[in-house]
Design a protein around this motif. Structure first.
Motif, PDB file in Angstrom:
ATOM      1  N   THR A   1     -19.831  27.544  64.365  1.00  0.00           N
ATOM      2  CA  THR A   1     -21.143  28.220  62.940  1.00  0.00           C
ATOM      3  C   THR A   1     -20.381  28.784  62.500  1.00  0.00           C
ATOM      4  O   THR A   1     -19.706  28.897  62.433  1.00  0.00           O
ATOM      5  CB  THR A   1     -22.420  28.387  63.996  1.00  0.00           C
ATOM      6  OG1 THR A   1     -23.614  28.478  63.268  1.00  0.00           O
ATOM      7  CG2 THR A   1     -21.805  29.924  64.206  1.00  0.00           C
TER       8      THR A   1
ATOM      9  N   CYS B   1     -20.896  19.903  65.642  1.00  0.00           N
ATOM     10  CA  CYS B   1     -22.353  19.435  64.368  1.00  0.00           C
ATOM     11  C   CYS B   1     -21.912  18.656  63.270  1.00  0.00           C
ATOM     12  O   CYS B   1     -22.346  17.295  62.874  1.00  0.00           O
ATOM     13  CB  CYS B   1     -24.021  19.694  64.289  1.00  0.00           C
ATOM     14  SG  CYS B   1     -23.899  21.192  65.922  1.00  0.00           S
TER      15      CYS B   1
ATOM     16  N   ALA C   1     -21.458  19.441  60.267  1.00  0.00           N
ATOM     17  CA  ALA C   1     -21.718  19.681  59.128  1.00  0.00           C
ATOM     18  C   ALA C   1     -20.309  19.755  58.528  1.00  0.00           C
ATOM     19  O   ALA C   1     -19.314  20.234  58.896  1.00  0.00           O
ATOM     20  CB  ALA C   1     -22.698  21.158  59.558  1.00  0.00           C
TER      21      ALA C   1
ATOM     22  N   PRO D   1     -27.694  16.223  66.385  1.00  0.00           N
ATOM     23  CA  PRO D   1     -28.820  16.709  66.716  1.00  0.00           C
ATOM     24  C   PRO D   1     -29.433  15.118  67.205  1.00  0.00           C
ATOM     25  O   PRO D   1     -30.652  15.059  68.023  1.00  0.00           O
ATOM     26  CB  PRO D   1     -29.997  17.371  65.011  1.00  0.00           C
ATOM     27  CG  PRO D   1     -28.313  17.626  64.719  1.00  0.00           C
ATOM     28  CD  PRO D   1     -27.331  16.959  64.930  1.00  0.00           C
TER      29      PRO D   1
ATOM     30  N   TYR E   1     -29.028  11.627  61.871  1.00  0.00           N
ATOM     31  CA  TYR E   1     -28.700  12.616  61.688  1.00  0.00           C
ATOM     32  C   TYR E   1     -27.734  11.938  60.136  1.00  0.00           C
ATOM     33  O   TYR E   1     -27.268  12.603  59.479  1.00  0.00           O
ATOM     34  CB  TYR E   1     -27.957  13.562  62.298  1.00  0.00           C
ATOM     35  CG  TYR E   1     -27.557  14.699  61.825  1.00  0.00           C
ATOM     36  CD1 TYR E   1     -28.222  15.993  61.242  1.00  0.00           C
ATOM     37  CD2 TYR E   1     -25.970  14.677  61.827  1.00  0.00           C
ATOM     38  CE1 TYR E   1     -27.808  16.701  60.977  1.00  0.00           C
ATOM     39  CE2 TYR E   1     -24.890  15.105  61.346  1.00  0.00           C
ATOM     40  CZ  TYR E   1     -26.447  16.805  60.858  1.00  0.00           C
ATOM     41  OH  TYR E   1     -24.977  17.669  60.358  1.00  0.00           O
TER      42      TYR E   1
ATOM     43  N   ARG F   1     -29.492  13.286  56.539  1.00  0.00           N
ATOM     44  CA  ARG F   1     -28.797  14.910  56.588  1.00  0.00           C
ATOM     45  C   ARG F   1     -27.706  14.840  56.018  1.00  0.00           C
ATOM     46  O   ARG F   1     -27.775  15.782  55.421  1.00  0.00           O
ATOM     47  CB  ARG F   1     -29.075  16.045  57.809  1.00  0.00           C
ATOM     48  CG  ARG F   1     -30.853  15.506  58.160  1.00  0.00           C
ATOM     49  CD  ARG F   1     -31.914  16.229  57.133  1.00  0.00           C
ATOM     50  NE  ARG F   1     -31.207  17.984  57.195  1.00  0.00           N
ATOM     51  CZ  ARG F   1     -31.314  18.878  56.415  1.00  0.00           C
ATOM     52  NH1 ARG F   1     -32.383  18.389  55.500  1.00  0.00           N
ATOM     53  NH2 ARG F   1     -31.436  19.845  56.536  1.00  0.00           N
TER      54      ARG F   1
ATOM     55  N   SER G   1     -33.812  13.793  63.784  1.00  0.00           N
ATOM     56  CA  SER G   1     -33.545  14.728  63.497  1.00  0.00           C
ATOM     57  C   SER G   1     -35.448  15.644  62.928  1.00  0.00           C
ATOM     58  O   SER G   1     -36.449  15.237  62.332  1.00  0.00           O
ATOM     59  CB  SER G   1     -32.793  14.606  62.518  1.00  0.00           C
ATOM     60  OG  SER G   1     -32.029  14.034  62.607  1.00  0.00           O
TER      61      SER G   1
ATOM     62  N   MET H   1     -36.300  20.022  61.697  1.00  0.00           N
ATOM     63  CA  MET H   1     -35.505  21.609  61.934  1.00  0.00           C
ATOM     64  C   MET H   1     -35.869  21.952  63.751  1.00  0.00           C
ATOM     65  O   MET H   1     -35.274  22.810  64.024  1.00  0.00           O
ATOM     66  CB  MET H   1     -36.504  22.035  61.254  1.00  0.00           C
ATOM     67  CG  MET H   1     -36.045  21.723  60.094  1.00  0.00           C
ATOM     68  SD  MET H   1     -34.448  21.882  59.039  1.00  0.00           S
ATOM     69  CE  MET H   1     -34.077  23.641  59.289  1.00  0.00           C
TER      70      MET H   1
ATOM     71  N   TYR I   1     -32.240  20.337  65.416  1.00  0.00           N
ATOM     72  CA  TYR I   1     -30.876  21.145  64.335  1.00  0.00           C
ATOM     73  C   TYR I   1     -31.212  22.410  65.313  1.00  0.00           C
ATOM     74  O   TYR I   1     -30.002  23.001  65.976  1.00  0.00           O
ATOM     75  CB  TYR I   1     -31.287  21.524  63.129  1.00  0.00           C
ATOM     76  CG  TYR I   1     -31.586  20.529  62.919  1.00  0.00           C
ATOM     77  CD1 TYR I   1     -31.251  18.798  62.559  1.00  0.00           C
ATOM     78  CD2 TYR I   1     -32.526  20.314  60.979  1.00  0.00           C
ATOM     79  CE1 TYR I   1     -31.317  17.983  62.248  1.00  0.00           C
ATOM     80  CE2 TYR I   1     -32.648  19.131  59.718  1.00  0.00           C
ATOM     81  CZ  TYR I   1     -31.658  17.614  60.889  1.00  0.00           C
ATOM     82  OH  TYR I   1     -32.381  16.674  59.683  1.00  0.00           O
TER      83      TYR I   1
ATOM     84  N   ALA J   1     -30.202  22.568  68.895  1.00  0.00           N
ATOM     85  CA  ALA J   1     -28.548  21.674  68.628  1.00  0.00           C
ATOM     86  C   ALA J   1     -27.284  23.448  69.148  1.00  0.00           C
ATOM     87  O   ALA J   1     -26.697  23.381  69.921  1.00  0.00           O
ATOM     88  CB  ALA J   1     -28.317  21.066  68.226  1.00  0.00           C
ATOM     89  N   ASN J   2     -27.999  24.177  67.874  1.00  0.00           N
ATOM     90  CA  ASN J   2     -27.532  25.403  68.290  1.00  0.00           C
ATOM     91  C   ASN J   2     -27.281  25.740  69.385  1.00  0.00           C
ATOM     92  O   ASN J   2     -26.644  26.350  69.505  1.00  0.00           O
ATOM     93  CB  ASN J   2     -27.562  26.863  67.807  1.00  0.00           C
ATOM     94  CG  ASN J   2     -26.955  25.889  65.891  1.00  0.00           C
ATOM     95  OD1 ASN J   2     -26.013  25.798  65.960  1.00  0.00           O
ATOM     96  ND2 ASN J   2     -28.287  26.565  64.669  1.00  0.00           N
TER      97      ASN J   2
ATOM     98  N   GLY K   1     -32.499  29.485  61.727  1.00  0.00           N
ATOM     99  CA  GLY K   1     -31.357  27.950  62.765  1.00  0.00           C
ATOM    100  C   GLY K   1     -30.231  28.214  61.306  1.00  0.00           C
ATOM    101  O   GLY K   1     -29.363  28.015  61.453  1.00  0.00           O
TER     102      GLY K   1
END
Length: 158
Positions: free
Chosen positions: A6, A40, A42, A65, A69, A73, A99, A101, A104, A107-108, A131
């Motif tokens: 993260t 993920c 990102a 997600p 995605y 995103r 996808s 919020m 997401y 997914a975490n 999140g």
């Protein structure tokens, strides 16, 4: 050893270099054949970690997600990196069909529940949105998943 990630997306260019070196160092003591990085993908910390896992000889698990995605995103600037990481992933998994919020956040949760340790590229500040990195760290700690904070001296967010 399954390691999740993260972290902040908005790192300065100098911080990207610092974080890359810190992640390389953190992964150096892990036997590559036993390393699975869960990301993920990102922009920012997630992608830096994913590449560090691959560079160390570990396997990458892309936890996305939803199938949309990438198109909904992922920024145009991050698409080449994102696509390259997906192509190199040992496995790509999706949390939902579309996808949102909520997805997401799910997914975490899924990632934290599936790893042995969570690496957090985090400046220690509270999240301005639900999140965010601080929430993921808090969730991991609540679930007794060890957290390794990675925020090298001199790191900044842009």
């Amino acid at each position: 050893m399954r390691i999740g990630i993260t972290g902040h997306m908005n790192l300065t260019p100098a911080t990207v270099d610092l974080v890359r070196a810190a992640l390389k160092s953190a992964l150096a003591g892990i036997e590559p054949s036993e390393l699975v990085g869960v990301s993920c993908l990102a922009e920012g910390a997630d992608a830096i970690f994913a590449q560090a896992v691959l560079d160390s000889g570990g396997r990458l698990e892309a936890l996305l997600p939803a199938p949309d995605y990438r198109d909904t995103r992922v920024s145009q600037a991050h698409l080449p990196t994102f696509d390259a990481l997906v192509a190199q992933a040992h496995e790509t998994r999706y949390i939902a069909d579309a996808s949102s919020m909520q997805v997401y956040a799910e997914a975490n949760t899924f990632m934290i529940e599936s790893v042995d340790v969570l690496y957090a590229v985090w400046d220690g500040q509270a999240s301005s949105k639900t999140g965010g990195t601080a929430d993921a760290v808090a969730m991991a700690r609540t679930r007794e998943v060890p957290v390794k904070i990675i925020w090298p001296q001199g790191s900044e967010r842009s």
